[in-house]
Design an enzyme around this catalytic site. Structure first.
Site, mmCIF file in Angstrom:
data_model
loop_
_atom_site.group_PDB
_atom_site.id
_atom_site.type_symbol
_atom_site.label_atom_id
_atom_site.label_comp_id
_atom_site.label_asym_id
_atom_site.label_seq_id
_atom_site.Cartn_x
_atom_site.Cartn_y
_atom_site.Cartn_z
ATOM 1 N N ASP A 142 93.040 83.186 -10.227
ATOM 2 C CA ASP A 142 93.623 81.263 -9.170
ATOM 3 C C ASP A 142 94.498 82.019 -8.714
ATOM 4 O O ASP A 142 95.129 83.753 -8.747
ATOM 5 C CB ASP A 142 93.579 79.850 -9.587
ATOM 6 N N HIS A 213 97.745 75.793 -5.469
ATOM 7 C CA HIS A 213 96.148 75.486 -6.589
ATOM 8 C C HIS A 213 96.301 75.888 -7.822
ATOM 9 O O HIS A 213 95.341 75.654 -8.713
ATOM 10 C CB HIS A 213 95.190 76.665 -5.476
ATOM 11 N N SER A 541 86.911 73.813 -5.517
ATOM 12 C CA SER A 541 88.113 74.259 -6.412
ATOM 13 C C SER A 541 88.388 73.099 -7.409
ATOM 14 O O SER A 541 88.546 73.346 -8.532
ATOM 15 C CB SER A 541 89.091 74.788 -5.373
#
Ligand code: NAG
Ligand code: NAG
Ligand code: NAG
Ligand code: NAG
Ligand code: NAG
Ligand code: NAG
Ligand code: NAG
Ligand code: NAG
Length: 757
Positions: A142, A213, A541
């Site tokens: 990620d 994220h 996600s």
């Protein structure tokens, strides 16, 4: 392999005739490891030598892959890459592709902590919550990690298991000592990315998360419980990941502009070598064919080692065929809503009231109505674009802003900058319709749909002294219906193998609260100086790490289960009805979601602990599947990485794979499809299952036998299914095949598509 060495020498001479340098690109070169000439001690030496023979040198060698993939990444001129392709030792040469994380960029959502309590191991009364899972390690590929997050608290954790080979690397803003017994790995991979920028790297080279994220997905999968977590005071409660006792290893492969396949592959290679148990990958968008999609190839190797790759389906919905990461050996996850929303209200001077959505309204703008400003004559000001509002006209007032042109949160920032105290954000028919998004605005806001917008616009235009009050409220509960498949969730069929139903399952991917980085404010606007420990975002996600965490729980609960058994259990026990007892619907059209949106349904981990029957699969089964795809032998070898594969055993049809779901492609020239499946009894020794079939009116479905009788645990039974098209089928109308007894319901969804050719 003298012949290939000779060929490479020949190519080197040939290349000298082309002295002019062309633009270099990054290529991933897959090698047949068995072809290594005896003269080389290491693969690296071999790869360097082959680069040198192309008149290219070692400095162009970016990565050497050994565990998830065999080969290397190098910066080459296109003709050099082409030359490599013809070597016998080379299985494939793939151009580096840019992938992207699967967060919707639009909304910032809010969610309450106890939604995490839906899952076993996370509820306060659950047994697993008190049992550490010291030996389950989730690797996340990620944007990196924010190690200071309280979600990485390791209090009470035993030592890191000796089998763990990973490490924490340093960066200008990252000291390896920031890792602990919870966050046990942090590394970064950027060589392909730097090449993609022609060397102009302006980002800090660090394992640290500068986007948010990666911290969000990691803590969704495995965050330690954090009491009194909230986003700016809303949704206060305990935040925790799905497997709060699993350990986390972060592989930063995504940067501001995306993630290159060479870096992703390097991260996967490292994760496999380090010893992770589950890989979570909330990114996608670069898929080619299985034989030249390095993620699919890397995932195949991981699968052979018992490591499940859980990946996001993508946010390209709602059109069919938009899904990525759809290889059958990957767990592909779509996104669903939760039963929470975040209402806010508007009260007008004419006593009309409206309820919409928003968050981060804090204590609001007080309880007095103030003047409402609508700049009807000026398009920019009616849209509240940057610099469009007149400070004198707006100061101390509520501003009515139409949606469109710029982001919704930017409008709030403009109203704030102009001295406004509240915003009513309204949709237009072209912009949003009735869609409501509870963003974390910088000012008390309510977001309303077109219908409400028309009424308020009319009031603001016609009333002599229009006034309004924006009233934030705490989050709402028990939203019905829920779950709903989100509009953005990518849909199957997956173009590389339409005979495998994708996505596999759906999981929460809407309004998800998890930890965040200090580098990015909740609106992502530069002028927004707010820092938050937690943020609410949406996307497949966010759905993917829910499943990754659950898979980690299963690795702890059933260490002997194969990854296909875990996947089968999660799929056949998934639920397909919402909290109104109707079939789970699709936000795109309000109707029942098709199997190509829903997969097997919404995961229900507690049920999956005891699935009754499972559909098991080995690497050999997947090889037989790849052999059925009409690839060349070299292409098959690329995917399965076995150079001795001959495809002497192959499935008669890719849909013959013993998968826990069905995707049936019918057509004018293919009115009959027959598949067999084999189920393994993992429930009581003596058990009898009877059959239930659901089918659309366009297809006749016949299953033989109609009863399965088991005498032993581990016993296998086969059944066959005949699908006969009575009329043209469509993707919207699916069916199911369910085996059930008084304890278990083992459900396989069936999707239908129609191929005119
Ligand atoms: C994969 O192969 C297809 C068809 O040969 C091609 O169009 C695509 O560009 C290739 N992708 C990569 C990453 O090499
Ligand atoms: C390097 O990248 C930065 C940020 O993306 C950009 O502002 C700058 O113009 C680039 N420099 C060159 C030489 O391309
Ligand atoms: C929770 O956090 C807030 C600040 O975000 C603080 O004001 C409050 O006292 C905390 N409550 C508890 C019970 O710790
Ligand atoms: C509206 O904004 C656009 C772009 O910011 C600008 O080009 C245009 O002149 C503005 N129109 C008015 C009427 O101010
Ligand atoms: C779903 O997404 C599509 C494409 O982005 C959009 O056109 C459509 O209006 C959306 N539908 C709903 C119900 O949000
Ligand atoms: C493979 O090729 C055969 C013969 O052309 C065809 O019948 C079959 O449908 C193909 N299979 C796939 C999976 O494309
Ligand atoms: C093929 O190679 C694999 C290892 O790569 C080995 O396990 C397998 O036994 C071999 N199969 C045959 C038929 O030689
Ligand atoms: C097949 O579908 C068409 C259009 O949906 C319908 O008019 C027709 O009656 C159907 N035929 C049968 C045999 O069901």
């Amino acid at each position: 392999m003298a012949s290939s060495a000779a060929r490479l020498t020949f190519l080197a001479l040939f290349l000298l005739a082309f002295p002019c340098a062309m633009a270099k690109k990054t290529y991933i070169v897959q090698m047949n490891e068995q072809s290594i000439p005896a003269t080389f001690n290491t693969n690296r030496d071999w790869y360097s030598a082959s680069l040198q023979s192309l008149a290219s040198d070692d400095t162009n060698l970016l990565y050497v892959y050994s565990d998830a993939f065999h080969g290397y990444a190098a910066s080459l001129e296109p003709h050099q890459a082409e030359a490599l392709q013809s070597s016998d030792a080379v299985l494939g040469v793939y151009e580096d592709v840019m992938y992207h994380v699967h967060t919707t960029r639009t909304p910032r959502w809010l969610k309450v902590e106890d939604e995490f309590g839906l899952w076993p191991g996370t509820g306060s009364h659950s047994k697993e919550a008190h049992q550490p899972f010291p030996d389950v390690i989730i690797g996340l590929l990620d944007t990196g990690i924010w190690p200071e997050s309280k979600s990485f608290d390791d209090t009470g954790y035993p030592e890191v298991p000796a089998r763990w080979k990973g490490k924490c690397v340093s960066g200008p803003d990252f000291d390896p000592s920031l890792c602990n017994k919870k966050l046990i790995g942090a590394s970064y991979f950027d060589k392909g990315y730097i090449q993609s920028l022609d060397g102009n790297m302006t980002e800090v080279q660090t394992p640290r998360d500068h986007e948010g994220h990666g911290t969000h997905t990691s803590t969704t999968a495995a965050g330690s419980p954090v009491a009194n977590a909230s986003l700016l005071g809303s949704a206060r409660g305990v935040a925790r990941g799905m497997a709060p006792h699993a350990r986390v290893a972060s592989y930063k492969v995504c940067w501001k502009l995306g993630c290159t396949s060479s870096d992703i592959l390097a991260g996967m290679d490292q994760a496999v070598r380090d010893g992770v148990d589950v890989i979570s990958m909330s990114l996608g968008g670069g898929d080619g064919y299985y034989y030249n999609t390095s993620i699919a190839i890397g995932a195949f190797s991981a699968m052979e080692k018992g490591i499940l790759l859980s990946a996001s389906a993508g946010n390209e919905g709602p059109l069919p065929g938009t899904l990525s990461n759809g290889a059958p050996w990957i767990m592909t996850v779509g996104a669903a809503t939760l039963d929470r929303n975040f209402p806010a209200h508007a009260l007008l001077g004419n006593k009309m009231q409206f309820t919409g959505a928003a968050m981060c309204g804090g204590s609001g703008m007080g309880n007095k109505l103030v003047s409402l400003v609508y700049n009807k004559g000026n398009v920019n000001a009616s849209l509240c674009t940057a610099g469009s509002l007149d400070r004198k006209a707006v100061h101390g007032k509520v501003v009515l802003c139409n949606r469109g042109e710029i982001s919704r949160v930017e409008k709030g920032a403009e109203v704030l900058a102009a001295g406004g105290v509240g915003m009513i954000l309204v949709n237009t028919p072209e912009n949003g319709g009735e869609e409501l998004l509870p963003d974390c605005h910088m000012i008390p806001t309510v977001h309303l749909g077109t219908k409400a917008g028309n009424v308020i616009r009319e009031y603001a235009k016609t009333d002599r002294n229009p006034t309004a009050l924006v009233i934030p409220s705490s989050e709402g509960d028990n939203v019905r219906p829920a779950p709903v498949v989100t509009n953005f969730s990518s849909r199957g069929p997956y173009y590389q193998s339409a005979q495998i139903l994708k996505p596999d399952v759906i999981a929460p991917g809407f309004n998800i609260l998890a930890s965040w980085t200090d580098y990015v404010s909740p609106t992502e606007l530069d002028i927004d100086k707010r820092k938050v420990q937690f943020n609410i975002i949406s996307g497949t996600s966010m759905a993917c790490p829910h499943v990754s965490g659950v898979v980690a729980l299963f690795k702890a609960a059933h260490p002997k289960w194969s990854i296909s058994a875990i996947k089968s259990a999660l799929m056949t026990t998934a639920y397909v009805h919402d909290n109104t007892r109707k079939p789970i619907s699709d936000e795109a059209n309000g109707g029942p979601a098709s199997p190509f949106a829903l997969g097997a349904g919404h995961i229900q981990p507690r049920k999956a602990l005891s699935p009754g029957l499972i559909y098991d699969l080995t690497a050999d089964d997947y090889i037989a599947f790849v052999c059925s795809l009409n690839y060349t032998l070299k292409q098959v070898q690329s995917v399965v990485r076995r150079t001795n594969v001959t495809c002497s055993t192959k499935l008669s049809d890719p849909g013959q794979l013993n998968y826990p779901s069905f995707s049936v492609v019918l057509g004018p020239n293919k009115k009959v499809v027959r598949y067999t499946r084999e189920v393994t009894n993992v429930g009581d020794a003596k058990s009898v299952y009877r059959l239930a079939v659901e089918a659309p009116s366009t297809v006749a479905v016949r299953v033989r036998p109609s009863k399965l009788v088991f005498e032993k645990v581990g016993e296998k039974q086969r059944y066959s299914v005949l699908f006969v098209a009575k009329n043209k089928t469509d993707e919207a109308h699916g069916g199911s095949i369910t085996w059930m007894n008084h304890q278990h319901r083992v459900r396989s969804p069936v999707g239908f598509s129609w191929d005119e050719s």
